[in-house]
Design a protein around this motif. Structure first.
Motif, PDB file in Angstrom:
ATOM      1  N   SER A 210       0.833  -1.200   0.000  1.00  0.00           N
ATOM      2  CA  SER A 210       0.000   0.000   0.000  1.00  0.00           C
ATOM      3  C   SER A 210       0.873   1.258   0.000  1.00  0.00           C
ATOM      4  N   THR A 211       1.990   1.213   0.726  1.00  0.00           N
ATOM      5  CA  THR A 211       2.879   2.378   0.727  1.00  0.00           C
ATOM      6  C   THR A 211       3.612   2.519  -0.604  1.00  0.00           C
ATOM      7  N   GLN A 212       4.116   1.384  -1.117  1.00  0.00           N
ATOM      8  CA  GLN A 212       4.960   1.485  -2.316  1.00  0.00           C
ATOM      9  C   GLN A 212       4.172   1.728  -3.598  1.00  0.00           C
ATOM     10  N   TYR A 213       2.957   1.166  -3.671  1.00  0.00           N
ATOM     11  CA  TYR A 213       2.241   1.219  -4.951  1.00  0.00           C
ATOM     12  C   TYR A 213       0.941   2.008  -4.916  1.00  0.00           C
ATOM     13  N   PHE A 214       0.364   2.210  -3.750  1.00  0.00           N
ATOM     14  CA  PHE A 214      -0.928   2.905  -3.726  1.00  0.00           C
ATOM     15  C   PHE A 214      -0.866   4.211  -2.938  1.00  0.00           C
ATOM     16  N   SER A 215       0.308   4.781  -2.818  1.00  0.00           N
ATOM     17  CA  SER A 215       0.562   6.014  -2.044  1.00  0.00           C
ATOM     18  C   SER A 215      -0.345   6.102  -0.821  1.00  0.00           C
ATOM     19  N   LYS A 318      -5.466   6.100 -12.504  1.00  0.00           N
ATOM     20  CA  LYS A 318      -4.355   6.209 -11.554  1.00  0.00           C
ATOM     21  C   LYS A 318      -4.087   4.848 -10.903  1.00  0.00           C
ATOM     22  N   ASN A 319      -5.145   4.173 -10.507  1.00  0.00           N
ATOM     23  CA  ASN A 319      -4.947   2.891  -9.828  1.00  0.00           C
ATOM     24  C   ASN A 319      -4.583   1.765 -10.789  1.00  0.00           C
ATOM     25  N   ILE A 320      -5.011   1.891 -12.043  1.00  0.00           N
ATOM     26  CA  ILE A 320      -4.535   0.914 -13.037  1.00  0.00           C
ATOM     27  C   ILE A 320      -3.012   1.040 -13.148  1.00  0.00           C
ATOM     28  N   LYS A 321      -2.542   2.289 -13.151  1.00  0.00           N
ATOM     29  CA  LYS A 321      -1.086   2.510 -13.212  1.00  0.00           C
ATOM     30  C   LYS A 321      -0.393   1.878 -11.999  1.00  0.00           C
ATOM     31  N   ILE A 324      -0.155  -1.759 -12.544  1.00  0.00           N
ATOM     32  CA  ILE A 324       0.897  -2.027 -13.538  1.00  0.00           C
ATOM     33  C   ILE A 324       2.278  -1.949 -12.882  1.00  0.00           C
ATOM     34  N   ARG A 325       2.481  -0.918 -12.080  1.00  0.00           N
ATOM     35  CA  ARG A 325       3.796  -0.777 -11.421  1.00  0.00           C
ATOM     36  C   ARG A 325       4.077  -1.995 -10.544  1.00  0.00           C
ATOM     37  N   PHE A 326       3.040  -2.471  -9.848  1.00  0.00           N
ATOM     38  CA  PHE A 326       3.204  -3.667  -9.010  1.00  0.00           C
ATOM     39  C   PHE A 326       3.598  -4.863  -9.880  1.00  0.00           C
ATOM     40  N   LEU A 327       2.861  -5.042 -10.990  1.00  0.00           N
ATOM     41  CA  LEU A 327       3.112  -6.230 -11.821  1.00  0.00           C
ATOM     42  C   LEU A 327       4.480  -6.196 -12.490  1.00  0.00           C
ATOM     43  N   LYS A 328       5.019  -5.003 -12.653  1.00  0.00           N
ATOM     44  CA  LYS A 328       6.374  -4.922 -13.198  1.00  0.00           C
ATOM     45  C   LYS A 328       7.405  -5.320 -12.136  1.00  0.00           C
ATOM     46  N   ALA A 329       7.099  -4.995 -10.884  1.00  0.00           N
ATOM     47  CA  ALA A 329       8.029  -5.348  -9.794  1.00  0.00           C
ATOM     48  C   ALA A 329       7.865  -6.808  -9.364  1.00  0.00           C
ATOM     49  N   PHE A 330       6.642  -7.313  -9.455  1.00  0.00           N
ATOM     50  CA  PHE A 330       6.365  -8.707  -9.068  1.00  0.00           C
ATOM     51  C   PHE A 330       5.752  -9.423 -10.272  1.00  0.00           C
ATOM     52  N   PRO A 331       6.594  -9.817 -11.238  1.00  0.00           N
ATOM     53  CA  PRO A 331       6.022 -10.373 -12.461  1.00  0.00           C
ATOM     54  C   PRO A 331       5.237 -11.648 -12.172  1.00  0.00           C
ATOM     55  N   CYS A 332       4.036 -11.706 -12.705  1.00  0.00           N
ATOM     56  CA  CYS A 332       3.295 -12.965 -12.659  1.00  0.00           C
ATOM     57  C   CYS A 332       2.415 -13.032 -13.899  1.00  0.00           C
ATOM     58  N   ALA A 351       3.727  -0.014 -21.044  1.00  0.00           N
ATOM     59  CA  ALA A 351       4.267  -0.550 -19.787  1.00  0.00           C
ATOM     60  C   ALA A 351       4.588  -2.033 -19.954  1.00  0.00           C
ATOM     61  N   PHE A 352       3.706  -2.734 -20.672  1.00  0.00           N
ATOM     62  CA  PHE A 352       3.930  -4.163 -20.900  1.00  0.00           C
ATOM     63  C   PHE A 352       4.312  -4.367 -22.366  1.00  0.00           C
ATOM     64  N   GLU A 353       5.504  -3.919 -22.706  1.00  0.00           N
ATOM     65  CA  GLU A 353       5.947  -4.083 -24.089  1.00  0.00           C
ATOM     66  C   GLU A 353       5.788  -5.528 -24.533  1.00  0.00           C
ATOM     67  N   GLU A 354       6.156  -6.418 -23.599  1.00  0.00           N
ATOM     68  CA  GLU A 354       6.060  -7.844 -23.884  1.00  0.00           C
ATOM     69  C   GLU A 354       4.669  -8.317 -23.487  1.00  0.00           C
ATOM     70  N   HIS A 355       3.839  -8.612 -24.444  1.00  0.00           N
ATOM     71  CA  HIS A 355       2.506  -9.120 -24.102  1.00  0.00           C
ATOM     72  C   HIS A 355       1.913  -9.832 -25.313  1.00  0.00           C
ATOM     73  N   LYS A 356       0.787 -10.498 -25.099  1.00  0.00           N
ATOM     74  CA  LYS A 356       0.026 -11.010 -26.234  1.00  0.00           C
ATOM     75  C   LYS A 356      -1.377 -10.460 -26.130  1.00  0.00           C
TER      76      LYS A 356
END
Ligand SMILES: Nc1ncnc2c1ncn2[C@@H]1O[C@H](COP(=O)(O)OP(=O)(O)O)[C@@H](O)[C@H]1O
Ligand SMILES: [Mg+2]
Length: 369
Positions: A210-215, A318-321, A324-332, A351-356
């Motif tokens: 919550s602190t790192q990704y959702f201010s 804003k929250n979609i972003k 996204i930031r979370f998923l870049k730090a914790f790829p799943c 943000a997700f250059e690599e995707h299908k």
């Protein structure tokens, strides 16, 4: 964990779907009723044999057919390549297979193929009964603590026997109940200690996310685990069961123990379900799921598969972003559905250059470059 290929036969409007997802991000785009949620249901089914939309498996089987099949080729951090299969037919039979071997219990699949989802019904986690919230803890413990399932099965069996005895209508002897109470207390105290410990780790993880990704958006959220009996008065479950025996016999029911536990989700100290707006509840829900993912990655190294039904409609930009930031730090490996191409913003794509990207119409999937 990741799904390298998926085949779906006769699940709702999906007659025959075969595709190879991207190991990271997959967008599934299609109009209402095209089969997006059904596709996510198929992945969820492969993990736990259940749909998140209905407890009635027959509703999932395509009309005028008698059997649905979902098959996946997966790659697990622990086990390497695994073939997972699940079928359900109109007679009510479910078959679960791992590498071609029929599994006695569906939970064997969940163990190797963990899936978390956020879809329309997920708000029940905050608004509904306590069993779903206990599920947050039990899901994590099931995957992280080796002994959890065994402890839980011992507890549940003893509880079932005691319940049968209390409801039998016969005169119940205290000695008979006491026998089951000692078993229930032995495993119940263990479950309680593990759940309390897991809650502490979960809460710390939630707070970090919550602190790192959702201010500031989730700082007021807290969790309170309650054991299912008054621990202030009875430090052990057996003390409680001994003292409340007459009450349980009178009510013909098991009233105390981990099956009555609760994980309160609080917003500034008040139950979130009572004071949060719908938007805030959704945000809390995302925070919970992301914390479950982060904790699993931290403990096991491997990540679950994440299903996000109609992400663009559920959260603001804003929250979609933030997600996204979370998923870049914790790829799943993630499957994100959306109604149309416009709802997948340029920002998400870059943000997700690599995707299908897959487009679906009337149950037919096409990968688009
Ligand atoms: N058992 C079934 N057999 C055939 N079609 C079904 C069955 N259950 C639902 N459907 C249809 O499947 C379609 C896909 O639904 P859904 O996956 O919810 O679409 P989306 O999420 O893309 O809006 C709907 O048109 C629905 O009427
Ligand atoms: Mg849908």
């Amino acid at each position: 964990m990741r799904l390298n290929s998926l085949e779906i036969t006769n699940l709702r409007n999906l007659q025959s779907v075969s595709l190879s997802p991207h190991p990271n991000i997959n967008f599934i785009i299609g109009p209402n009723g095209s089969g997006k949620t059904s596709f996510l249901e198929a992945i969820s089914l492969l993990s736990n044999g259940r749909s998140f939309r209905t407890p009635d498996a027959k509703k999932l089987i395509r009309q005028d057919t008698d059997k649905l099949v979902v098959f996946g080729l997966c790659q697990s951090e622990q086990l390497g390549n695994v073939r997972i299969g699940m079928s359900k037919d109109t007679s009510g039979t479910t078959l679960a297979k791992l590498d071609g071997q029929l599994q006695h219990k569906v939970s064997a699949l969940a163990k190797v193929f963990p899936v978390l989802s956020i879809e329309t019904n997920s708000l029940e986690l905050i608004e509904g009964g306590p069993s779903l919230r206990r599920g947050i803890l039990d899901w994590g413990m099931f995957h992280v603590e080796h002994s959890f399932l065994e402890t839980w099965n011992h507890y549940r069996n003893a509880l079932k026997q005691k319940n049968a005895l209390l409801k039998s209508g016969k005169k119940v002897s205290p000695a008979d109940v006491h026998h089951w109470n000692t078993v229930i207390a032995r495993y119940g105290d263990r479950l309680d200690t593990e759940r309390a410990r897991y809650t502490t780790s979960f809460e710390a993880c939630f707070s970090k996310i919550s602190t790192q990704y959702f201010s500031q958006a989730l700082t007021g959220v807290g969790f309170k685990y309650r054991s299912g009996w008054d621990k202030g008065k009875y430090p052990t479950l057996l003390e409680c069961l001994n003292d409340r025996l007459e009450m349980e016999v009178a009510r013909c029911s098991c009233l105390y123990g981990p099956h009555r536990a609760e994980l309160d989700i609080l917003w500034e100290g008040t139950l979130a379900k009572d004071i949060c707006s719908r938007g805030q509840k959704k945000l809390v829900l995302y925070g919970i799921r992301l914390a479950q993912i982060a904790l699993m990655i931290e403990r096991l190294g491997g990540s679950p598969i994440l299903l996000l039904d109609d992400l663009p409609a559920e959260l603001d930009d804003k929250n979609i972003k933030n997600v996204i930031r979370f998923l870049k730090a914790f790829p799943c490996q993630t499957f994100i559905t959306a109604i149309n191409d416009q709802s997948i913003t340029q920002e998400m794509l870059s943000a997700f250059e690599e995707h299908k990207m897959f487009h679906v119409e009337h149950g037919t999937f096409k990968e688009t470059p």
